[in-house]
Design a protein around this motif. Structure first.
Motif, PDB file in Angstrom:
ATOM      1  N   PRO A  17       0.830  -1.213   0.000  1.00 44.29           N
ATOM      2  CA  PRO A  17       0.000   0.000   0.000  1.00 44.29           C
ATOM      3  C   PRO A  17       0.863   1.261   0.000  1.00 44.29           C
ATOM      4  CG  PRO A  17       0.047  -0.973   2.175  1.00 44.29           C
ATOM      5  CD  PRO A  17       0.815  -1.901   1.273  1.00 44.29           C
ATOM      6  N   LEU A  18       0.463   2.208  -0.771  1.00 43.97           N
ATOM      7  CA  LEU A  18       1.105   3.521  -0.816  1.00 43.97           C
ATOM      8  C   LEU A  18       0.048   4.539  -0.411  1.00 43.97           C
ATOM      9  CD1 LEU A  18       3.789   4.875  -1.656  1.00 43.97           C
ATOM     10  CD2 LEU A  18       2.843   5.133  -3.921  1.00 43.97           C
ATOM     11  N   PRO A  19       0.233   5.228   0.711  1.00 47.66           N
ATOM     12  CA  PRO A  19      -0.820   6.147   1.175  1.00 47.66           C
ATOM     13  C   PRO A  19      -1.085   7.266   0.177  1.00 47.66           C
ATOM     14  CG  PRO A  19       0.971   5.962   2.783  1.00 47.66           C
ATOM     15  CD  PRO A  19       1.396   5.217   1.568  1.00 47.66           C
ATOM     16  N   ASN A  20      -2.338   7.553  -0.068  1.00 47.47           N
ATOM     17  CA  ASN A  20      -2.718   8.629  -0.986  1.00 47.47           C
ATOM     18  C   ASN A  20      -2.187   9.980  -0.528  1.00 47.47           C
ATOM     19  OD1 ASN A  20      -4.173   6.848  -2.603  1.00 47.47           O
ATOM     20  ND2 ASN A  20      -6.050   7.163  -1.444  1.00 47.47           N
ATOM     21  N   GLU A  21      -2.068  10.156   0.776  1.00 42.04           N
ATOM     22  CA  GLU A  21      -1.670  11.450   1.343  1.00 42.04           C
ATOM     23  C   GLU A  21      -0.292  11.923   0.883  1.00 42.04           C
ATOM     24  OE1 GLU A  21      -2.943   8.935   3.043  1.00 42.04           O
ATOM     25  OE2 GLU A  21      -4.512   9.656   4.368  1.00 42.04           O
ATOM     26  N   ILE A  22       0.576  11.001   0.474  1.00 44.55           N
ATOM     27  CA  ILE A  22       1.923  11.442   0.099  1.00 44.55           C
ATOM     28  C   ILE A  22       1.901  12.385  -1.097  1.00 44.55           C
ATOM     29  CG2 ILE A  22       3.074   9.415   1.059  1.00 44.55           C
ATOM     30  CD1 ILE A  22       3.599   8.610  -1.894  1.00 44.55           C
ATOM     31  N   PHE A  23       0.834  12.341  -1.873  1.00 42.69           N
ATOM     32  CA  PHE A  23       0.751  13.226  -3.034  1.00 42.69           C
ATOM     33  C   PHE A  23       0.297  14.637  -2.658  1.00 42.69           C
ATOM     34  CE2 PHE A  23       0.157   8.902  -4.658  1.00 42.69           C
ATOM     35  CZ  PHE A  23       1.268   8.840  -5.476  1.00 42.69           C
ATOM     36  N   LYS A  45       4.874  -5.991   9.845  1.00 45.08           N
ATOM     37  CA  LYS A  45       4.541  -6.065  11.269  1.00 45.08           C
ATOM     38  C   LYS A  45       5.332  -5.053  12.099  1.00 45.08           C
ATOM     39  CE  LYS A  45       3.055 -10.811  11.019  1.00 45.08           C
ATOM     40  NZ  LYS A  45       3.358 -12.196  11.296  1.00 45.08           N
ATOM     41  N   SER A  46       6.604  -4.879  11.777  1.00 44.68           N
ATOM     42  CA  SER A  46       7.447  -3.966  12.557  1.00 44.68           C
ATOM     43  C   SER A  46       7.553  -2.583  11.919  1.00 44.68           C
ATOM     44  CB  SER A  46       8.852  -4.545  12.714  1.00 44.68           C
ATOM     45  OG  SER A  46       9.520  -4.573  11.456  1.00 44.68           O
ATOM     46  N   PHE A  47       7.149  -2.449  10.653  1.00 43.48           N
ATOM     47  CA  PHE A  47       7.246  -1.199   9.887  1.00 43.48           C
ATOM     48  C   PHE A  47       8.699  -0.758   9.729  1.00 43.48           C
ATOM     49  CE2 PHE A  47       3.196  -1.083  12.221  1.00 43.48           C
ATOM     50  CZ  PHE A  47       2.327  -1.205  11.151  1.00 43.48           C
ATOM     51  N   GLN A  48       9.615  -1.711   9.686  1.00 44.45           N
ATOM     52  CA  GLN A  48      11.034  -1.408   9.574  1.00 44.45           C
ATOM     53  C   GLN A  48      11.657  -2.152   8.402  1.00 44.45           C
ATOM     54  OE1 GLN A  48      12.462  -2.488  13.512  1.00 44.45           O
ATOM     55  NE2 GLN A  48      12.396  -0.336  14.128  1.00 44.45           N
ATOM     56  N   CYS A  49      12.768  -1.575   7.913  1.00 40.49           N
ATOM     57  CA  CYS A  49      13.567  -2.222   6.876  1.00 40.49           C
ATOM     58  C   CYS A  49      14.978  -1.657   6.960  1.00 40.49           C
ATOM     59  CB  CYS A  49      12.964  -2.006   5.486  1.00 40.49           C
ATOM     60  SG  CYS A  49      12.812  -0.279   4.998  1.00 40.49           S
ATOM     61  N   TYR A  50      15.915  -2.259   6.263  1.00 38.53           N
ATOM     62  CA  TYR A  50      17.290  -1.785   6.344  1.00 38.53           C
ATOM     63  C   TYR A  50      18.064  -1.927   5.033  1.00 38.53           C
ATOM     64  CZ  TYR A  50      17.521  -6.727   7.601  1.00 38.53           C
ATOM     65  OH  TYR A  50      17.345  -8.085   7.631  1.00 38.53           O
ATOM     66  N   GLU A  78       9.108  13.978   8.605  1.00 35.27           N
ATOM     67  CA  GLU A  78       8.564  13.046   9.595  1.00 35.27           C
ATOM     68  C   GLU A  78       7.800  11.878   8.985  1.00 35.27           C
ATOM     69  OE1 GLU A  78       6.700  14.969  12.931  1.00 35.27           O
ATOM     70  OE2 GLU A  78       8.364  16.352  13.178  1.00 35.27           O
ATOM     71  N   LEU A  79       8.308  11.395   7.851  1.00 39.41           N
ATOM     72  CA  LEU A  79       7.749  10.189   7.240  1.00 39.41           C
ATOM     73  C   LEU A  79       8.497   8.943   7.701  1.00 39.41           C
ATOM     74  CD1 LEU A  79       7.153  11.640   3.712  1.00 39.41           C
ATOM     75  CD2 LEU A  79       5.404  10.549   5.099  1.00 39.41           C
ATOM     76  N   ILE A  80       9.784   9.124   8.038  1.00 36.74           N
ATOM     77  CA  ILE A  80      10.597   7.993   8.490  1.00 36.74           C
ATOM     78  C   ILE A  80      11.509   8.427   9.631  1.00 36.74           C
ATOM     79  CG2 ILE A  80      10.629   6.870   6.215  1.00 36.74           C
ATOM     80  CD1 ILE A  80      13.525   7.912   5.886  1.00 36.74           C
ATOM     81  N   ILE A  81      12.027   7.433  10.339  1.00 33.75           N
ATOM     82  CA  ILE A  81      13.095   7.630  11.318  1.00 33.75           C
ATOM     83  C   ILE A  81      14.206   6.673  10.917  1.00 33.75           C
ATOM     84  CG2 ILE A  81      13.803   7.278  13.722  1.00 33.75           C
ATOM     85  CD1 ILE A  81      10.979   7.839  14.590  1.00 33.75           C
ATOM     86  N   THR A  82      15.451   7.112  11.023  1.00 33.98           N
ATOM     87  CA  THR A  82      16.570   6.224  10.741  1.00 33.98           C
ATOM     88  C   THR A  82      17.397   6.040  12.006  1.00 33.98           C
ATOM     89  OG1 THR A  82      18.008   8.025  10.023  1.00 33.98           O
ATOM     90  CG2 THR A  82      16.726   6.907   8.326  1.00 33.98           C
ATOM     91  N   LEU A 104       6.984   5.840   9.648  1.00 35.56           N
ATOM     92  CA  LEU A 104       6.082   6.431  10.633  1.00 35.56           C
ATOM     93  C   LEU A 104       4.653   6.501  10.088  1.00 35.56           C
ATOM     94  CD1 LEU A 104       8.387   9.348  11.812  1.00 35.56           C
ATOM     95  CD2 LEU A 104       7.967   7.170  12.965  1.00 35.56           C
ATOM     96  N   PRO A 105       3.670   6.584  10.987  1.00 30.97           N
ATOM     97  CA  PRO A 105       2.281   6.726  10.518  1.00 30.97           C
ATOM     98  C   PRO A 105       2.123   7.993   9.678  1.00 30.97           C
ATOM     99  CG  PRO A 105       2.352   6.259  12.870  1.00 30.97           C
ATOM    100  CD  PRO A 105       3.760   6.518  12.437  1.00 30.97           C
ATOM    101  N   ILE A 106       1.389   7.882   8.602  1.00 29.72           N
ATOM    102  CA  ILE A 106       1.219   9.011   7.670  1.00 29.72           C
ATOM    103  C   ILE A 106       0.543  10.192   8.356  1.00 29.72           C
ATOM    104  CG2 ILE A 106      -0.987   8.267   6.678  1.00 29.72           C
ATOM    105  CD1 ILE A 106       1.951   9.680   4.658  1.00 29.72           C
ATOM    106  N   GLU A 107      -0.271   9.938   9.365  1.00 26.17           N
ATOM    107  CA  GLU A 107      -0.956  11.020  10.090  1.00 26.17           C
ATOM    108  C   GLU A 107       0.053  11.972  10.725  1.00 26.17           C
ATOM    109  OE1 GLU A 107      -4.176  11.700   9.954  1.00 26.17           O
ATOM    110  OE2 GLU A 107      -4.355   9.964   8.630  1.00 26.17           O
ATOM    111  N   GLN A 108       1.154  11.429  11.229  1.00 28.31           N
ATOM    112  CA  GLN A 108       2.187  12.244  11.842  1.00 28.31           C
ATOM    113  C   GLN A 108       2.819  13.186  10.813  1.00 28.31           C
ATOM    114  OE1 GLN A 108       4.880   9.965  14.258  1.00 28.31           O
ATOM    115  NE2 GLN A 108       6.469  11.514  14.162  1.00 28.31           N
TER     116      GLN A 108
END
Length: 146
Positions: A17-23, A45-50, A78-82, A104-108
């Motif tokens: 899924p790609l959130p519509n809000e990013i546009f 599940k963890s919302f993480q990748c590397y 504030e879309l991601i944290i590294t 991070l949640p798109i709402e943030q």
């Protein structure tokens, strides 16, 4: 009767899924591409990748420096944290690993964007008031000089 030659795809496994809000967050094309790639790689599940900058760059046809620039921009928005990671070699040496990305949640990100927009509006209003005050002072000094 025609035979369908398309492979059947699982909407859960084969898509992400790609959130519509990013546009609507005023992201550049590069930021959207890097964000989409991170979403593609993330553990649901963890919302993480590397993935490394090199891996992202090869997938998106970007240099490491360009990927780094877009990652910093996504952090600022504030879309991601590294987080830095480390790796132990067979010899026991500790080396820097890839960054660990947390999506991070798109709402943030939306809230951050709206707050930035409000700050910009406040700054524009203050600038206009300041210009009007200067113009008024210049008009008064011109009248006194005449």
């Amino acid at each position: 009767m025609k035979k369908n030659h398309y492979q059947k795809r699982d909407p859960i496994k084969d898509y992400f899924p790609l959130p519509n809000e990013i546009f609507y967050l005023n992201l550049s094309y590069g930021e959207i591409a890097v964000y989409a790639y991170l979403l593609h790689c993330e553990n649901r599940k963890s919302f993480q990748c590397y993935p490394s900058y090199k891996t992202i760059g090869e997938a998106l046809n970007m240099s490491r420096n360009t990927v780094s620039k877009y990652v910093r921009a996504l952090e600022e928005k504030e879309l991601i944290i590294t987080e830095p990671t480390s790796v132990l070699t067979k010899k026991g040496e500790k080396l820097n690993g890839n960054l660990l990305y947390t999506i991070l949640p798109i709402e943030q990100a939306k809230q951050h964007y709206y707050n930035q927009q409000l700050k910009n509006i406040d700054r524009v209003i203050a600038d206009r008031k300041h210009r009007k005050r200067i113009e008024k002072l210049n008009l008064q000094s011109n009248k006194e000089a005449s």
